[in-house]
Enzyme design. Sequence first.
Site, PDB file in Angstrom:
ATOM      1  N   THR A 157       0.837  -1.201   0.000  1.00 33.59           N
ATOM      2  CA  THR A 157       0.000   0.000   0.000  1.00 33.59           C
ATOM      3  C   THR A 157       0.873   1.252   0.000  1.00 33.59           C
ATOM      4  O   THR A 157       1.769   1.393   0.834  1.00 33.59           O
ATOM      5  CB  THR A 157      -0.923   0.017   1.226  1.00 33.59           C
ATOM      6  N   HIS A 237       4.969  -2.770   3.597  1.00 33.12           N
ATOM      7  CA  HIS A 237       4.839  -4.186   3.910  1.00 33.12           C
ATOM      8  C   HIS A 237       3.968  -4.860   2.866  1.00 33.12           C
ATOM      9  O   HIS A 237       3.194  -4.194   2.156  1.00 33.12           O
ATOM     10  CB  HIS A 237       4.209  -4.385   5.295  1.00 33.12           C
ATOM     11  N   SER A 239       1.217  -7.800   2.902  1.00 34.21           N
ATOM     12  CA  SER A 239       0.422  -8.691   3.753  1.00 34.21           C
ATOM     13  C   SER A 239       0.194 -10.022   3.052  1.00 34.21           C
ATOM     14  O   SER A 239      -0.065 -10.075   1.844  1.00 34.21           O
ATOM     15  CB  SER A 239      -0.929  -8.051   4.092  1.00 34.21           C
ATOM     16  N   TYR A 242      -4.932 -11.933   5.922  1.00 32.88           N
ATOM     17  CA  TYR A 242      -5.938 -11.049   6.491  1.00 32.88           C
ATOM     18  C   TYR A 242      -6.729 -11.883   7.495  1.00 32.88           C
ATOM     19  O   TYR A 242      -7.170 -12.985   7.181  1.00 32.88           O
ATOM     20  CB  TYR A 242      -6.907 -10.554   5.420  1.00 32.88           C
TER      21      TYR A 242
END
Length: 306
Positions: A157, A237, A239, A242
């Site tokens: 992001t 980062h 991911s 989730y």
Amino acid sequence: MLKVVLVLFIIPILASVILNIIYEKPPTDHGKGTLTASALSYFTRTSSQITMTATTAPKSPLSKTTESVAPSVASEMIEQKESKTSQSAEYDEEVVPAVYQSSSFRGISLWLCPPTTEDKNKISDSSDCTVGDFYQGIINTLAEEQGTFGDFIPHITLVAALELTAEEIVEKVRNEIAPKIPPYAFEAEKVSFKNAYFQSVFVKLHADRPDSMIKQANELAKQVFPERQSDPAYMPHLSVVYGNLPKEEKQEKIVPKLQEKLKSAPAGARIPIDSIQVWSTEGPVEEWFCIETIPLTGPRASGLDV
């Protein structure tokens, strides 16, 4: 005459007795150095008063505070010590904003994405898979094993929760951001995990090296979208999980498995990115969708190329 002498002799004695009673001085048997019955009575009364005072006197505020607070403080200190002892080096204790702690988000987000093939379910250890395919395979596998949501692509992001219209954001990215950022390779630093839905388990990326462009890219994006200038310190980062999972599950099972898997990544620790994807991240994660994919076309700098 005798009566006068007796009166003069008795009056001082009576006066002495009265004064002793008034001031509660322990009378003694004059000349013998021993306590009289009156003296014994005095000390009995005084001893009782001292005993009663020691028994019934209210405790000082300090003793009350020490008695009620000290055990809880000690307990808290023990808990903190045990907590720190049990934490692994990968656990990130940074306070996470509330918006990252549920499965719902808001606005539009910009993702830097590694290249992938059209086949989202391509086996991650295939000899010809891309880095994007490799991480997509990890995301899919962990979601299946943990029963968590896995229908998202590998991404870093850049900025999130933008509130402009999709058309305005796409135009700004195409004209003001993508032309200034070249295709670039991130370098993985370590596997980490948090108590946060969207950062449950992730690969933390180097951001402080002299050749790192990611902070520059983030600063550029915040200049283009000034509403994001008050964001917390940027932590790039990627991911891979989730979900709200127990800390022990992540620490003892997922993290070791991921660390071992990353040893076979096709590009080693490098994660190349070649585009910005504009995503609607409004509402539950199941409702997110890609609005536009915009290639990075910035001038390539020596040593920074993919």
